[in-house]
Each structure stands twice: as C-alpha cells, then as structure tokens.
Design an enzyme around this catalytic site. Sequence first.
Site, PDB file in Angstrom:
ATOM      1  N   HIS A 110       0.932  -1.316  -0.069  1.00  0.00           N
ATOM      2  CA  HIS A 110       0.047  -0.007  -0.068  1.00  0.00           C
ATOM      3  C   HIS A 110       0.885   1.058  -0.025  1.00  0.00           C
ATOM      4  CE1 HIS A 110      -3.321   2.609   1.659  1.00  0.00           C
ATOM      5  NE2 HIS A 110      -3.650   2.103   0.661  1.00  0.00           N
ATOM      6  N   LYS A 121       3.133   4.358  -1.285  1.00  0.00           N
ATOM      7  CA  LYS A 121       3.434   5.219  -2.241  1.00  0.00           C
ATOM      8  C   LYS A 121       4.806   5.880  -2.126  1.00  0.00           C
ATOM      9  CE  LYS A 121      -1.345   4.755  -1.776  1.00  0.00           C
ATOM     10  NZ  LYS A 121      -1.906   4.195  -0.638  1.00  0.00           N
ATOM     11  N   ASP A 161      17.065   9.279  -9.083  1.00  0.00           N
ATOM     12  CA  ASP A 161      18.653   9.627  -8.907  1.00  0.00           C
ATOM     13  C   ASP A 161      19.267   9.657  -7.685  1.00  0.00           C
ATOM     14  OD1 ASP A 161      18.503   9.785 -11.798  1.00  0.00           O
ATOM     15  OD2 ASP A 161      18.867  11.895 -11.654  1.00  0.00           O
ATOM     16  N   HIS A 218      -8.804  10.740   1.009  1.00  0.00           N
ATOM     17  CA  HIS A 218      -8.055   9.688   1.274  1.00  0.00           C
ATOM     18  C   HIS A 218      -6.866   9.956   2.053  1.00  0.00           C
ATOM     19  CE1 HIS A 218      -9.124   6.915  -2.369  1.00  0.00           C
ATOM     20  NE2 HIS A 218     -10.243   6.895  -1.517  1.00  0.00           N
ATOM     21  N   LYS A 228      -4.012  10.667   4.812  1.00  0.00           N
ATOM     22  CA  LYS A 228      -3.644   9.572   6.008  1.00  0.00           C
ATOM     23  C   LYS A 228      -2.460  10.841   6.684  1.00  0.00           C
ATOM     24  CE  LYS A 228      -3.539   7.507   2.705  1.00  0.00           C
ATOM     25  NZ  LYS A 228      -4.336   7.442   1.216  1.00  0.00           N
ATOM     26  N   ASP A 252       0.316  19.381  18.409  1.00  0.00           N
ATOM     27  CA  ASP A 252       0.620  20.396  19.208  1.00  0.00           C
ATOM     28  C   ASP A 252       1.477  21.380  18.215  1.00  0.00           C
ATOM     29  OD1 ASP A 252      -0.381  19.667  21.566  1.00  0.00           O
ATOM     30  OD2 ASP A 252       1.297  18.634  22.347  1.00  0.00           O
TER      31      ASP A 252
END
Length: 405
Positions: A116, A118, A123, A313, A315, A320
């Site tokens: 899952h 990404k 380089d 979507h 996450k 603080d």
Amino acid sequence: MPHAVPPLRPGHHLQLLEGSREFFPALIAAIDAARSEVLLETYIFDFTGSGAEVAYALERAGRRGVLVRLIVDGVGTPELPPFWRDRFEQAPVQWVVYSPLGYFGLLWPGQWRRLHRKLCVVDGAAGFCGGINILDDYHDPNHGPLDSPRLDFSLRVEGPLVQEMRATIVRQWSRIAAVGQLRRAKWSGAFELLRTAAGRTAAPPVPPDAVHANVRAALLLRDNLRRRAVIERAYLRAIGRAHREIFIANAYFVPGGRMRRALVSAARRGVRVCLLLQGRYEYFMQYYASRPVFGALLRAGVEIHEYAPSFLHAKVAVIDGRWATVGSSNLDPLSLLLAREANVVVEDRGFAARLRERLVAAMQHEGQRMDAAAYERRPPLQRAKERLALIVMRALLAIQGKKYL
C-alpha cells in the site's frame, strides 16, 4: 523484538503537496530531470486523465536511457492496459506486480497483505512519500468522474531519508524478482539488485517559499516482520504526549482499542482532539465498520468532522503544532496489521503549521461536524449494517490469523 520508532534525523528539505494537482507536476518534473534512475512504487496506477501524464514521463525517461522500474500492487493494479504494456516495453520501463491474486483471490490466506506504500526516488536525490496513488483527483475507478477532487497529501523530500526510501524499493524489487513474479525480465540485469545510481545530480528546484528547510524527519516502514507496529506506536507516543491539540485526517478510520483509549484519554485531559474522516460512502466494510467506535469518542468530547465534497484519502496528522506525519497508512486493521505502509514523521513548526492550516480549513469549510445526539439516534438499519461490517472485517482478519479489538 519489534523495531522501536526510529529517531528523527536533521537536514531534510520538505515540500507538502496536496492532491494529484500538486503532486503530479512535482513528480513529473523530477522524472523529466532524471539522469540515471527512477524507482516508483504505488498501490494504484490508473492511466485515466492526469495519471497518463505520469506514465508518459516514465516512458520519456526510459527512452533517453534512464533505468525506470515500477512496482504496483496486485489488487490495486492487477494488470497494465495493453496500450501501456506495449509502450513500456518499447521504452523500456520495467514493471512488476506485487503478489498477484490467484484463483481464490482475496479468500486465500495472506492475500490481504498488500503493498500500500506510495514511494518514488529519482537519481537518489529526490524522494516522494505520501498517500496519493497515481490516480487523477477527479476520477475514481469504482465511482467514475468526481465533481470535486479527493483530499490527499504527499511529500517531496531531499535529505538522508531519500536513501532509506531507495533501499526500501530496491529490497522490494529484489524480493519480487526472487520469487519469479517479474513481468518484464527480458532486459539485462532484471534479476539483479538495482545498480547504484551513479552520476546522481541535484534534484530539480522547487519554489523556495514552499520548502521547509533543515527539518527533522524519520521514515516509518510497516511490514509483517519486525516493523509490524512501528507506525501505530509513533501515533500512540505522539498522542500520549499531546498537551494542546490533535488533528487527524484519515480515510479509513477503524482504530483498535489502544488507539481509541489514547484519543479518549487525551480528550479527557483537556486536549482538543479533531478528526477529519470519510463522509461519503465508498466501500461497505470501511464505511460502516468505523461507525460503532464513534460513540465513545463523541462522549469524551472528540470532534468528528466528515469530509463532504469528495472522497477523503488523506492519512495525515498534526499534534501540538509541531509533530506531523504524512503517509500511506490508515488507522484501520488493513493498514496497521496487514499492509506494507510508509509514513514520514516530521518535527518542524513551519511544516506542521502549513498542514494544520489545510486541515482546519477542510474541517471548517468542507466538513460536517457530527452531532453526538444525532449519532445516538441513528436508525436500526444503519446499526445493523455497522454490526455486519464489523463481523465481516473480523472474519477476514481471522482468516489472516489476526485479531483487532
């Protein structure tokens, strides 16, 4: 012994990217500037709309002699379209599928352990980590065109973490190759470790006002071996230390007992706890299984805002005004118990302020705050769907040998 949360390291330059409309141009610019290698790992690679622009950038890189390697997940992207398979073969762009589904599909034990993450490294100089798939903001593979863009975030990273990201993709490619899942093995060296990115160049410049310099950050990688709980542990530590406020935006929010108790405890000791969650129906199990946990949170004073304009979507979290995280991990059992995930944790007031500002605006102008009294009055049919969703989720986890209480 499970890995502890890794220490934060200084010396990073970070750029927060919202949605594919910011992420894709930054990613494409980096790919177009690549001289030696592009390594990309994603759950979904969808070639509709602006997703095709990323594919064309990979093709261009391959045609000018850059080593291009792409890893997709067998559930998120079971196959590449024939048009793009041919173009990638001619470029060449090498690609593999992580854990393709067999005859029994997701009913087979272990098949819920998905890739899952990404991640992208160009380089060895610029890295990207977040929650955004290669998927157009205004297109959903299951629901079609969207009137408003989905809300999600990614990071562009320069600094020590880039080599950790690169090593992660290298290991994953090598493991897939070792079990014979390589889909394009005709090129020389396909079953070898990725070569060191010789001749690396500096990453392409980005606008200076969008970059947060000399930031302390750490890369959290969740797997099913020694790093099984590292992302959850980082959240719990930050929540436990919170003094003023906790902002969390999460797409599929089905927290386990420890996470629920930590949020309730924070709210009861006077910390403002605000959750921005999925407000539109997307998937039965994730949508309804989250609802039963809201009662205890609302009674403790937790604010729950449901994102309304499109699919959420994101996450991410800010605590603080200093601690923040951006990544691929939801706070649900699929992410915290089964999937390979990657989050970046940041301690920097400037970066946290930018992310907090966007979350506050989404809650105030794009979210609908949940009313505790209305929640308690929800109809019997909805409660029945919630119970069914929890039963299904627990059954699927049991098949995998997991419990999530």
